[in-house]
Design an enzyme around this catalytic site. Structure first.
Site, PDB file in Angstrom:
ATOM      1  N   SER A   1       8.029   2.410   6.267  1.00 15.56           N
ATOM      2  CA  SER A   1       8.333   0.938   4.854  1.00 15.56           C
ATOM      3  C   SER A   1       8.490   1.751   4.017  1.00 15.56           C
ATOM      4  O   SER A   1       9.051   2.611   3.632  1.00 15.56           O
ATOM      5  CB  SER A   1       6.549   0.994   5.788  1.00 15.56           C
ATOM      6  OG  SER A   1       5.401   2.026   5.163  1.00 15.56           O
ATOM      7  N   LYS A   2       7.879  -0.134   2.972  1.00 16.51           N
ATOM      8  CA  LYS A   2       8.441   0.086   2.235  1.00 16.51           C
ATOM      9  C   LYS A   2       8.332   1.410   0.400  1.00 16.51           C
ATOM     10  O   LYS A   2       9.328   1.296   0.292  1.00 16.51           O
ATOM     11  CB  LYS A   2       8.118  -1.004   0.762  1.00 16.51           C
ATOM     12  CG  LYS A   2       8.183  -2.712   2.399  1.00 16.51           C
ATOM     13  CD  LYS A   2       9.824  -3.293   1.750  1.00 16.51           C
ATOM     14  CE  LYS A   2      10.629  -3.978   1.879  1.00 16.51           C
ATOM     15  NZ  LYS A   2      10.686  -4.451   3.117  1.00 16.51           N
ATOM     16  N   ARG A   3       7.446   1.545   1.266  1.00 22.47           N
ATOM     17  CA  ARG A   3       6.156   2.663   0.247  1.00 22.47           C
ATOM     18  C   ARG A   3       7.396   4.028   0.534  1.00 22.47           C
ATOM     19  O   ARG A   3       7.196   5.224  -0.242  1.00 22.47           O
ATOM     20  CB  ARG A   3       5.101   3.184   0.278  1.00 22.47           C
ATOM     21  CG  ARG A   3       4.836   3.767   1.869  1.00 22.47           C
ATOM     22  CD  ARG A   3       3.100   3.731   1.634  1.00 22.47           C
ATOM     23  NE  ARG A   3       3.182   3.828   2.812  1.00 22.47           N
ATOM     24  CZ  ARG A   3       3.267   5.392   3.912  1.00 22.47           C
ATOM     25  NH1 ARG A   3       3.034   5.903   2.634  1.00 22.47           N
ATOM     26  NH2 ARG A   3       2.311   5.653   5.240  1.00 22.47           N
ATOM     27  N   HIS A   4       8.114   3.854   1.214  1.00 24.81           N
ATOM     28  CA  HIS A   4       9.142   5.138   1.826  1.00 24.81           C
ATOM     29  C   HIS A   4      10.407   4.578   1.471  1.00 24.81           C
ATOM     30  O   HIS A   4      11.402   5.736   1.656  1.00 24.81           O
ATOM     31  CB  HIS A   4       9.077   6.032   3.291  1.00 24.81           C
ATOM     32  CG  HIS A   4       7.886   5.998   3.719  1.00 24.81           C
ATOM     33  ND1 HIS A   4       7.430   4.790   4.578  1.00 24.81           N
ATOM     34  CD2 HIS A   4       7.405   6.786   4.126  1.00 24.81           C
ATOM     35  CE1 HIS A   4       6.546   5.820   5.231  1.00 24.81           C
ATOM     36  NE2 HIS A   4       5.933   6.780   4.737  1.00 24.81           N
ATOM     37  N   GLY A   5      10.549   3.737   0.826  1.00 30.21           N
ATOM     38  CA  GLY A   5      11.620   3.310   0.082  1.00 30.21           C
ATOM     39  C   GLY A   5      12.859   2.323   1.247  1.00 30.21           C
ATOM     40  O   GLY A   5      11.588   1.350   1.469  1.00 30.21           O
TER      41      GLY A   5
END
Length: 489
Positions: free
Chosen positions: A260-264
């Site tokens: 997801s977004k928080r992983h890049g």
RNA sequence: AGCGGUAUCGUCUAGUGGUUAGGACGAGAGAUUCUCAUUCUCUAAACAGGGGUUCAAUUCCCCUUACCGCCGCCA
């Protein structure tokens, strides 16, 4: 064997996800390998989440990755339209067929009723399955409900279909990547195939579209496995040929959660913005679950297609790790030609005034700076000293410049270099001699060059020093070195 | 909770009823280069656990554990 037809059916509720790209790739490879047809279908039945920009993004990303489709919304084909929202008038006919055959029934349950039942089930820690309470509604009851203004949804009668085509309640299919998969369909609830607003649900629309588009093999993520059992039953209830299925493991983030977004980055276009090459992306993603038989990991999509066997795909999930992607990206950057690099680097050089350099200088700059790049975007931070009169001296460089040796080197450099012919070839020779001179005095070549580098670039590492001097020219070089000497005094 | 799936170095994976369990990325050490990077050499690193079957199991079977997925009038 009949014609191989596969499809990728993204939902335009977001940009093309890297996981979808991988699914698209495996479909594409399977089509290539079997001389089949690769179909693109846009599943935009959820009007609220669909955006045109996402559709554009999906098209552009797929093309950039080299996954060209044979049939699709833009190119058309014999089984169109290929955009689901344009197919809404197709589905009612098949709903009616199911209704007529008794494989489907009207359901007047309200959202509130359903929610309450689910809550109740959750409270008792029981799995929720639809109660089937609308299954045996009489015509009078239905008429009454309708008179009250209630619009029915249509549900699929699982038990009826299962009994009609199978001995027991067990449904089995042979998955192309996972082998035999089983499911007791009596555990499945009768699911909605047509919403009360008249639009089909995903599970129904996919079946109709796949049937009508003559899809022979459905290759998708394993999050669809439980849908597959429902879909098989619909195919059978419609008397249609059931396609072969292959379910791929998921791509997980390094913490084993969904990417997801928080992983890049998650979208292909985001990776591209960050400086990844589509060639590297697609190659990397191919290696998630698939291994080349010759051990050579760097391959084009076409090369992979030759070697590709779907049953050899690993059936487990794999973790998306940047280390290897980064390595691969730098590898692909090194394989690019200089003219190509010059073009592809330009978007990442916007903060500089490229007109300061002649084309020859720009070429040379690229030649001496591309090698250590991991991402194309790394070029931004690699070249500031090629531009402008002055240069920002970094702390580490400052330390270098503060030494007496450095000052001595720089003064001597100013002295000698003023007579040098300023060509790279000549500078190379002169600098070598210059280093030799200091080496004789017990100063390492490394130290000598550091002083010059620090003064001219403000840094302790960077591109080939000779080339830098040649590119920025005598004036800028002298200006920067003299500034440093001045400040030390 | 139920159902389904998966399990080889940190990661991606190869592989086999008997192997020194192989490769790649990453990590560490060294050589080369004006620096960084490259390149080269070397090193460490794995068959989840427990039962079977078998002369022999990492490989076949079962259980456990862990992880993932699914349980929508989303797709």
């Amino acid at each position: 064997m009949s014609e191989v037809r596969v499809r990728i059916a993204p939902s335009p509720s977001g940009n093309l996800h890297i996981g979808t790209a991988r699914t698209a790739l495996f479909n594409y490879l399977f089509a290539k390998k079997n001389k089949g047809t690769f179909v693109l279908r846009i599943e935009d039945t959820d009007a609220e989440r669909t955006k045109q920009e996402y559709i554009d993004n999906i098209f552009d990303s797929l093309k950039a990755l080299g996954l060209n489709w044979d049939e699709g919304p833009d190119v058309g084909g014999p089984y169109g339209p290929y955009t689901q929202s344009e197919r809404f008038d197709i589905y009612p006919k098949y709903v009616q067929e199911l209704l007529d055959k008794g494989f489907a029934y009207e359901c007047f349950c309200t959202q509130e009723e359903l929610d309450a039942e689910k809550e109740e089930a959750a409270k008792n820690k029981k799995p929720y399955v639809y109660t089937k309470k609308c299954l045996n509604l009489t015509d009078e009851e239905k008429a009454k409900l309708r008179a009250e203004g209630k619009k029915p949804a249509i549900r699929f009668n699982i038990e009826k279909a299962q009994k009609a085509f199978h001995e027991t309640s067990m449904l089995t299919f042979d998955d192309m990547v996972k082998g035999k998969l089983h499911m007791d369909t009596s555990l499945l609830g009768d699911f909605v195939i047509m919403k009360s607003n008249g639009t089909p649900t995903y599970n129904f629309a996919v079946v109709i579209d796949d049937m009508l588009m003559k899809i022979s093999h459905v290759i998708r993520g394993e999050d669809h496995i439980s849908n597959t059992f429902k879909q098989i039953l619909i195919f059978e209830a419609l008397g249609a040929e059931v396609p072969k299925f292959g379910h791929l493991g998921m791509i997980l983030a390094p913490d084993r959660s969904k990417l997801s977004k928080r992983h890049g980055a998650t979208a292909v276009s985001e990776f591209v913005e960050k400086g990844y090459l589509t060639e590297a992306l697609i190659n990397f993603v191919a290696l998630l679950g698939w291994a080349p038989s010759d051990g050579k990991e760097i391959k084009t999509v076409d090369e992979i297609a030759q070697d590709f066997r779907i049953n050899e795909i690993s059936s487990s999930n794999s973790i998306f790790e940047y280390d290897k992607l980064n390595w691969m990206n730098s590898h692909y950057i090194k394989m690019l030609s200089i003219p190509e690099l010059k073009e592809r680097l330009k978007p990442y050089l916007k903060k500089y005034d490229l007109s300061e350099l002649t084309d020859a200088q720009y070429t040379r700059m690229v030649e001496v700076t591309y090698e250590p790049l991991t991402l194309l975007s790394d070029i931004t931070d690699a070249v500031p000293y090629f531009f402008g009169e002055d240069v920002v001296i970094e702390d580490k460089a400052k330390e270098v410049l503060e030494t007496e040796t450095s000052q001595e080197v720089l003064k001597s450099f100013m002295e000698q270099a003023k007579d040098w012919e300023w060509t790279e070839e000549n500078l190379h020779e002169k600098l070598e001699a210059f280093r030799g001179e200091f080496k004789a005095k017990g100063i390492k070549p490394k130290v000598t060059m550091w002083a010059i580098r620090a003064a001219v670039t403000g840094r302790t590492c960077g591109a080939d020093m000779t080339a830098i001097l040649a590119i920025i020219g005598k004036d800028k070089t002298f200006h920067r070195v003299s500034e440093v000497i001045k400040q030390a005094v």
